[in-house]
Design an enzyme around this catalytic site. Sequence first.
Site, PDB file in Angstrom:
ATOM      1  NE  ARG A 261      -3.456  -2.497   2.464  1.00  0.00           N
ATOM      2  CZ  ARG A 261      -4.148  -2.531   3.500  1.00  0.00           C
ATOM      3  NH1 ARG A 261      -3.901  -1.918   5.081  1.00  0.00           N
ATOM      4  NH2 ARG A 261      -5.044  -3.640   3.917  1.00  0.00           N
ATOM      5  NE  ARG A 276       0.004   5.260   9.235  1.00  0.00           N
ATOM      6  CZ  ARG A 276      -1.242   4.843   9.465  1.00  0.00           C
ATOM      7  NH1 ARG A 276      -1.883   4.704   8.300  1.00  0.00           N
ATOM      8  NH2 ARG A 276      -1.975   5.034  10.555  1.00  0.00           N
ATOM      9  CD  GLU A 348      -6.378  -1.292  11.859  1.00  0.00           C
ATOM     10  OE1 GLU A 348      -6.721  -2.714  10.890  1.00  0.00           O
ATOM     11  OE2 GLU A 348      -6.660  -0.396  11.148  1.00  0.00           O
ATOM     12  CB  SER A 351     -10.167  -3.961   9.898  1.00  0.00           C
ATOM     13  OG  SER A 351      -9.922  -2.885  10.721  1.00  0.00           O
ATOM     14  NE  ARG A 390      -0.030  -1.608  11.473  1.00  0.00           N
ATOM     15  CZ  ARG A 390      -1.114  -0.069  11.858  1.00  0.00           C
ATOM     16  NH1 ARG A 390      -2.236  -0.337  12.654  1.00  0.00           N
ATOM     17  NH2 ARG A 390      -0.977   0.666  11.288  1.00  0.00           N
TER      18      ARG A 390
END
Length: 425
Positions: A261, A276, A348, A351, A390
């Site tokens: 991404r 990130r 986070e 999800s 993460r």
Amino acid sequence: MLDIRLFRERPEELKKDLEKRNGSFSVDEIIEIDSRRREILTLTDELKSERNRGSRRIAELRRTGGETEDVMERMRSIGEEIRRKDEEIADLEDRIQSLLLEIPNIPHGSVPVGEDENANTLIRAWGQPREFDFDPKPHWDIGEQLGIMDFERGVRLAESRFTVLKGMGARLERALINFMLDIHTVEHSFIEVQPPFLVNSDTMRGTGQLPKFAEDLYSCSNDDLWLIPTAEVPLTNLHRGEILHEDQLPLYFTAYTPCFRREAGSHGRDVRGMLRQHQFDKVELVKICSPEKSYEELELLTRSAEEILMRLELPFRTMLLSTGDMGFAASKTYDLEVWLPSQEKYREISSCSNCEDFQARRMNTRFRSGENGKVQFVHTLNGSGIAVGRCLIAILENHQNSDGSVSIPKALIPYMNGVSLIEKQ
């Protein structure tokens, strides 16, 4: 993609539902274009009926020796008019399709209404954040001091937001992947898949990445191929364009893949460390099921992701996202947020979403009911099971020791070939 019948039959209710998304959407424009398309369709059908009558009239005149020129001239005129109408209909259908692709899913009635993450609702929490008897370090300091992370060479090899893992860092990443896949396949009944990491535009459109999020994606300029931002994309599309049988449902798929991404909207956020990244590893969970079972499956999916964090002894909380914080394709989403001591906050790490039939309509994935043979769209669900990088960060920070070493959670030691402590290399 939303059902066009919602725009025709429940426009005001639809507008109210989409208002909860805190955006401006082309509902009235779609209704207007669709109304024009249907008017032209009616006119075209009338012209085609007249053409059919004219063809029969010409045949009759030829049998009886009558003059056909006037009727044939009228038929030529009608044929040209039908051609123009068909082109106009095709253009209007393309415009409707383009607009529909930009409209998000409708939130489920249980989703809290709000502008952003501040309206999210705490569902449950597990574990207590650790009280350190020393000042806990951030993962980038831990990783560099242990010699298992190299941020400088990651930038040199690529650019910012790329990292090199070495030695026990790379071993830990691999151990986490294998640990997660084993739990999901052996205990949670998911089928492991090794999908392509490059997919075509139809596949990206199917799950909602295109056209809306094109700027966040990496594309191959010489081919119609895109690097996947998540394994959700190929896994959910596995049955694109197919009609499944009800007996085949539910389908559970899991995959480890690297994910890519651009993080185009995150300039200046989480610049340091691995939180990130443009490239990161993830174990993904996808379910394809009947509409009646999808919310039950969402709860099970979320529990599957939570189990990973529990076994790794990482404090986390489960949040129900508000309408303003939820993803484009989701009707309802739970976020799992892991505790990071260096930030003294939850971040986070997974999800878990039910997209209902939103993606299925884009992919044209349906199933046939065994009782009456009725064909309807499946529901699709996806969740991180979980984000590996993460998770690695959370282990370094939550299980760090005062001497700079990091203890390996008990459940992970067999995947580390018996190593229980990462010390300076």
